[in-house]
Design a protein around this motif. Sequence first.
Motif, short mmCIF file in Angstrom:
data_model
loop_
_atom_site.label_atom_id
_atom_site.label_comp_id
_atom_site.label_asym_id
_atom_site.label_seq_id
_atom_site.Cartn_x
_atom_site.Cartn_y
_atom_site.Cartn_z
N THR A 13 -51.11 41.63 4.93
CA THR A 13 -51.15 42.57 6.04
C THR A 13 -50.96 43.98 5.52
O THR A 13 -50.08 44.24 4.71
CB THR A 13 -50.05 42.24 7.05
OG1 THR A 13 -50.22 40.90 7.51
CG2 THR A 13 -50.09 43.18 8.24
N GLN A 14 -51.81 44.90 5.99
CA GLN A 14 -51.68 46.30 5.62
C GLN A 14 -51.84 47.15 6.86
O GLN A 14 -52.43 46.73 7.84
CB GLN A 14 -52.76 46.70 4.61
CG GLN A 14 -52.63 46.01 3.28
CD GLN A 14 -53.69 46.48 2.31
OE1 GLN A 14 -54.70 47.04 2.70
NE2 GLN A 14 -53.44 46.26 1.04
N GLY A 15 -51.34 48.36 6.78
CA GLY A 15 -51.50 49.29 7.88
C GLY A 15 -50.82 50.60 7.53
O GLY A 15 -49.99 50.65 6.61
N GLN B 223 -48.19 53.30 8.18
CA GLN B 223 -46.90 53.36 8.87
C GLN B 223 -46.47 54.79 9.14
O GLN B 223 -45.95 55.09 10.21
CB GLN B 223 -45.84 52.65 8.02
CG GLN B 223 -44.49 52.61 8.67
CD GLN B 223 -43.46 51.89 7.81
OE1 GLN B 223 -43.77 51.42 6.72
NE2 GLN B 223 -42.24 51.83 8.29
N PHE C 27 -45.95 53.34 14.50
CA PHE C 27 -46.49 54.49 13.78
C PHE C 27 -45.48 55.64 13.78
O PHE C 27 -44.93 55.98 14.82
CB PHE C 27 -47.79 54.95 14.45
CG PHE C 27 -48.42 56.13 13.77
CD1 PHE C 27 -49.16 55.96 12.63
CD2 PHE C 27 -48.24 57.40 14.28
CE1 PHE C 27 -49.74 57.05 12.00
CE2 PHE C 27 -48.81 58.49 13.66
CZ PHE C 27 -49.55 58.32 12.51
#
Length: 135
Positions: free
Chosen positions: A2-4, A6, A52
């Motif tokens: 999982t990536q995103g 932040q 976020f």
Amino acid sequence: MTQGIQVVGLYVRDQDEALAFYAEKLGFQVHTDVRNGEYRWLTVQHPDQPAFQLGLFKPGPPVHDAATAQALEAVVAKGAMPPLVLSVDDCRAAHGRLQAAGVEFTQEPVERYGTVDAGFRDPSGNGWKMIQQRA
């Protein structure tokens, strides 16, 4: 895996001034506020987007030397950085609320591209576009 994303960082000239603007005028909430010597890691988040964070970072030691920090602050103050985008349900109503709270707009609400948008800058010069979501 999982990536995103932040945290996205903004350079600000004064972290306390930036925090007051983002919290009191835009309604963001403090996520992290920690210090390590001169360095301060300060992030805020919009209450509707808890995953976020927006970093409010001051150029300078230990990341930047004095000349680099001064150059970065000058670029930001001129409004030379790409604008960030704030999504709102009603641009004209949000404009009225923010203007009453003391936010200085660089562009009044305008209808174009099938929606309404307005522009403002934070106290450090970072540009924002406030765009009404399409119906």
